[in-house]
Design an enzyme around this catalytic site. Structure first.
Site, PDB file in Angstrom:
ATOM      1  N   SER A 186       0.414  14.074  -2.145  1.00 53.03           N
ATOM      2  CA  SER A 186       0.363  12.985  -1.175  1.00 53.03           C
ATOM      3  C   SER A 186       1.477  13.028  -0.141  1.00 53.03           C
ATOM      4  CB  SER A 186       0.393  11.635  -1.896  1.00 53.03           C
ATOM      5  OG  SER A 186       1.548  11.532  -2.711  1.00 53.03           O
ATOM      6  N   HIS A 194       5.864   6.251  -1.816  1.00 52.36           N
ATOM      7  CA  HIS A 194       5.950   7.155  -0.673  1.00 52.36           C
ATOM      8  C   HIS A 194       6.922   6.681   0.402  1.00 52.36           C
ATOM      9  CE1 HIS A 194       1.838   7.595  -2.434  1.00 52.36           C
ATOM     10  NE2 HIS A 194       2.226   8.863  -2.421  1.00 52.36           N
ATOM     11  N   ASP A 242       5.464   2.490   0.674  1.00 50.38           N
ATOM     12  CA  ASP A 242       4.804   1.845  -0.453  1.00 50.38           C
ATOM     13  C   ASP A 242       5.562   2.169  -1.736  1.00 50.38           C
ATOM     14  OD1 ASP A 242       3.964   4.337  -1.416  1.00 50.38           O
ATOM     15  OD2 ASP A 242       1.878   4.103  -0.792  1.00 50.38           O
TER      16      ASP A 242
END
Length: 363
Positions: free
Chosen positions: A39, A329, A326
């Site tokens: 990610s 991340h 978040d």
């Protein structure tokens, strides 16, 4: 899981329009950028596979700071590969699985949020590293078909290959591997990673960019908040990250000895990340421990966007003030700082070469 058949079909049908002629490649001295991983690097490949919202970021407020709409990037804006492409004077490299015309002579991005080096990490919900390698091999075939073997070989040799992998293997340590001692588990991760690196090398890849493991135990989600404190970093994840980071340079040195022409940049994500967590104001952040978007203590509950089973969440006014966007991340502002260090940092944070040096050298 979805396959890239649509984009490949379009590429084959319109191949003459999508890729430059041999003379165009010779006149354009750019180095392509191929990206693999999780990610931290995924520009939205998970938008096009059969998965859950736990592994997607294609809803607001993701993307709000730069794109103004959600692209599938796990950030309020751009990621490290987006900035690296900009510094290398390349166009923004889209998700490989995104339908449409792909200019593969500039590279491709195969990364998938939630992916690990181990196939079993989030199996069935993500594009694991070995599958990413198979997609890359499909692209290589297309490049050889359109450009001829000689020009394609030149492009692949001069390209830079970014890889970010391993975090999900440690964050979601499967029950299958619970019986493995910590050291052996890390060895499994590196066994798979080495296999993929060698697979890229066999297709012509020579110049690689790696990041070591960030402070996994100190993410908003993995901290344990206590009364009157910002929380304690999770020891188990800290141990795994440190073991990984001890092994990574050894593995790369070994590959360097055995693979002729193998060159690499290794970015110290752990130290630079921890510095910003512990001293956020020094780097322009107001908060280095909490998530801009999430719920619960430190915003550590992974609820950003209200699409992951918890509808209510909090969102800060200015993501640039936060190290984390978040619960897991970084914010775009943090990604940009990391990308700048990867691009032009000194050997203590980006060695043996920084990415600028890799892009500029010719193999």
């Amino acid at each position: 899981m979805a396959t890239p058949s649509l984009s490949l079909s379009i590429t084959l049908l319109l191949g003459g329009l999508l890729l430059p002629t041999t003379s165009a490649v010779h006149s354009d001295k750019h180095s392509a950028l191929f990206t693999f991983g999780d990610s931290l690097y995924d520009p939205g490949n998970n938008n096009y596979i059969n998965t859950t919202t736990d592994f997607q970021a294609n809803f607001l407020p993701y993307g709000e700071s730069f794109f103004t709409y959600p692209t599938g990037r796990f950030s309020d804006g751009r990621l490290i590969p987006d900035f690296i492409a900009e510094y290398a004077k390349l166009p923004l490299i889209p998700a490989y699985l995104k339908p449409g015309d792909h200019q593969f002579e500039y590279g491709a991005n195969f990364a998938s949020g939630g992916a690990g080096a181990l196939v079993e990490s989030h199996q069935g919900y993500v594009i694991d590293l070995h599958t990413q390698l198979s997609y890359f091999k499909d692209v290589v075939k297309l490049l050889r078909q359109k450009l001829g073997d000689k020009v394609a070989k030149q492009l692949l040799c001069n390209a830079v290959y970014l890889i970010s992998i391993g975090g999900n293997d440690y964050l979601a340590r499967s029950s299958i591997y619970q019986s493995y001692p910590t050291g052996e588990y890390v060895e499994l991760v590196f066994g798979n990673l080495s296999t993929v690196i060698k697979g890229i090398y066999e297709e012509g890849g020579r110049k690689f960019g790696f990041v070591n493991m960030p402070p996994l135990g100190c993410l908003p989600n993995t901290r344990t908040p206590t009364s009157g404190s910002t929380g304690t970093c999770m020891e188990e994840l800290t141990i795994l990250a440190k073991l990984h980071n001890k092994e990574l340079p050894k593995t790369l040195k070994k590959l360097e000895r055995h693979l002729e022409g193998f060159m690499y940049s290794l970015f110290d994500f752990y130290t630079t990340g921890l510095e910003r967590i512990e001293n956020p104001s020094k780097y322009g952040f107001k908060d280095g421990t909490s998530a801009c978007c999430g719920s619960g203590p430190l915003g550590g509950v992974y609820s950003c966007g209200g699409m992951r089973g918890i509808e209510e969440y909090e969102l800060c006014d200015n993501p640039r003030e936060y190290l984390f966007f978040d619960s897991y991340h970084p914010s775009e502002a943090a990604y940009q700082q990391y990308a700048e260090l990867m691009w032009s940092g000194t050997t203590n944070v980006a060695g043996s070469y920084n990415l600028k040096s890799l892009f500029e050298c010719t193999v």
